[in-house]
Write an enzyme that holds these catalytic residues in place. Structure first.
Site, PDB file in Angstrom:
ATOM      1  CG  HIS A 104      -0.456   0.305   2.508  1.00 40.73           C
ATOM      2  ND1 HIS A 104      -0.281  -0.651   3.489  1.00 40.73           N
ATOM      3  CD2 HIS A 104      -0.068   1.469   3.077  1.00 40.73           C
ATOM      4  CE1 HIS A 104       0.198  -0.092   4.578  1.00 40.73           C
ATOM      5  NE2 HIS A 104       0.332   1.205   4.359  1.00 40.73           N
ATOM      6  CG  ASP A 134       0.108  -4.053   2.876  1.00 38.18           C
ATOM      7  OD1 ASP A 134       0.166  -3.463   1.783  1.00 38.18           O
ATOM      8  OD2 ASP A 134       0.159  -3.455   3.965  1.00 38.18           O
ATOM      9  CB  SER A 209       3.338   1.703   5.916  1.00 35.40           C
ATOM     10  OG  SER A 209       2.122   1.827   6.585  1.00 35.40           O
TER      11      SER A 209
END
Length: 480
Positions: A104, A134, A209
């Site tokens: 993402h 992911d 992230s």
């Protein structure tokens, strides 16, 4: 070159070296050079109100570029899109420039720039990505980059120390420490169905992230992926993709492989305590089949709505998430032997695994629930009260009135349920009750009576509404 931190005490994979809780400075100094900041430019649809962009795992966050730069980004000429600038984290896993991050972070990226710990900025290109875990791999040109390695053999335990390093809120090179709070977490949703997340309490925030989670020896035990937070800031609950999953997936992406997963073609759900009690099951192990996709592998093999999958190829199925991951780990075309419970009896079904469609194909074609008030019962429909519900046998008139699809059979609910059963609405179709199918009112009545005879005041139902099958535990009135 490769960073090789010192090993711990022999035989104790995660035993802390002397003084570890006092400072993590040596560990951070060793591994920080391998961690990078990732700046991406993406084309996104402009929201219809307010400057917010949905990022998986992080909720609604301000679109970078608007609050930071005060501008509105670069608008598309003929569409409703705008250029958004985002930041994330990543880390080198090889000396020749391969970097692991989250899908993402780089999904739909038009430009990717990597900022190293020595302030160098390098343009990166996308090697491959896997939305269902992911994970993504990008690469920069060059050599002799400092890199770290996944620890995919020695598993951390709940309570072991962890260090998260990344780029929270664009601040760069930030370290936080904590412990493993839990393992094998399923955080819901359809984004990452194949990941048992590690839960950590080391603070991770927007921008973390794709950064690494280290153990106290500097080994990568996870990839930071999501936080649980109503505000987007850390509340001490973070989630990391385990190293075993991350290594296998990123290795395949680097080799240029397409990630293919097995597919049954069923909608499944967990067996809750209420379901267990209502069905009279000994345990909550297994996965309940809510729906079977027409002409899919399961349908062709004879699996049915209401089957409970107990084992796959001899391995116990703990719950619906476990079945999803076991099936996903099988290559398309392989044979799957399913031990199931059907109508209270054990059976075995052999299925040839298909290839899993994309998430958009799986979930984008569902009709969802109808909006507005439910229609009132048609005059002249013959309704009877069973188990506290007003129900009627299926007729062409009822099928037309409630727009019930051909092939959906059972008894039709003709009035909203009462009390705990108020969620049931006119037009809902009871397809199964107890351990068996409902072909008419008498089947439903018998299931209610069987529950009462067994001393239970609840009945398990499988209810069809629109395009969805929904398990429901019906609370029976004290008397009829």
């Amino acid at each position: 070159g490769r960073l090789v931190p010192s090993a711990g005490a022999a035989g104790l994979a995660f035993a802390p070296p002397q003084g570890a809780p006092l400072s993590f400075a040596d560990i951070f100094q060793q591994v920080a050079p391998a961690v990078v900041q990732i700046d991406v430019k993406t084309r996104v649809q402009r929201p219809n109100g307010g400057g917010f962009l949905q990022i998986p795992g992080f909720g609604a966050v301000p679109i970078p570029g608007q609050p930071r730069g005060g501008g509105s980004g670069e608008e598309g000429e003929d569409d409703n899109s705008t250029t958004a600038l985002g930041t994330g984290s990543g880390f080198f896993i090889s000396a020749d420039g391969y970097i692991v991050t989250n899908n993402h972070v780089v999904e739909n990226a038009e430009e990717i720039v990597v900022r190293l710990s020595d302030e160098r900025e390098l343009t990166a290109r996308l090697i491959g990505r896997d939305p269902l875990t992911d994970l993504a791999v990008i690469k920069v040109d060059g050599g002799n980059f400092p890199f770290v390695s996944f620890e995919d053999k020695a598993e951390p335990r709940v309570g072991d120390w962890v260090i998260a390093v990344g780029n929270p809120f664009g601040l760069g090179g930030t370290a936080t420490a904590g412990i493993v709070s839990a393992k094998a977490r399923d955080i819901g949703g359809n984004e990452n169905p194949y990941t048992d997340f590690i839960q950590i309490d080391a603070a991770i925030n927007k921008g973390n992230s794709g950064g690494p989670t280290f153990d106290i020896y500097g080994r990568v035990i996870g990839v930071n992926s999501a936080i649980f937070s109503p505000t987007g800031g850390s509340v001490g609950i973070g989630f990391a993709i385990p190293a075993g999953i991350a290594k296998e997936t990123t290795d395949r992406l680097i080799r240029g492989e397409t990630i293919e997963r097995g597919y049954l073609g069923v909608e499944i759900g967990p067996i809750t305590r209420d379901y267990q009690q209502a069905l009279g099951l000994e345990t909550r192990r297994g996965a309940f089949i809510n729906n079977v996709t027409a002409d899919g592998p399961a349908d062709k093999a004879g699996l049915k709505v209401g089957d409970i999958v107990l084992k796959l190829n001899g391995r116990e199925v703990r719950d619906s998430n476990d079945l999803t991951r076991q099936v996903g780990a099988v290559q398309p075309g392989r044979q799957l032997r399913l031990d199931i419970l059907r109508d209270g009896r054990a059976q075995t079904v052999n299925v040839t695994s298909g290839k899993r469609p994309s998430t958009a194909e799986l979930y984008g074609r569902q009709d969802g629930e109808a909006e507005g008030d439910a229609p009132t019962p048609q005059r002249g429909s013959v309704s009877v009260d069973v188990g506290g519900l007003s129900v009627a046998p299926m007729t062409p008139a009822l099928r037309q009135q409630y727009e019930i699809a051909a092939g959906t059979d059972g008894v039709v609910i003709t009035a909203r349920g009462k009390g705990d059963n108020a969620v049931l609405q006119p037009g809902d179709v009871i397809m199964r009750a107890g351990n068996g199918p409902v072909r008419g009112v008498e089947d439903f009545r018998k299931a209610v009576q069987d529950s009462r005879t067994a001393g239970r005041d609840i009945v398990f139902l499988l209810v069809r509404r629109g395009a969805q099958n929904n398990p429901f535990v019906l609370k029976l009135p004290k008397s009829e």
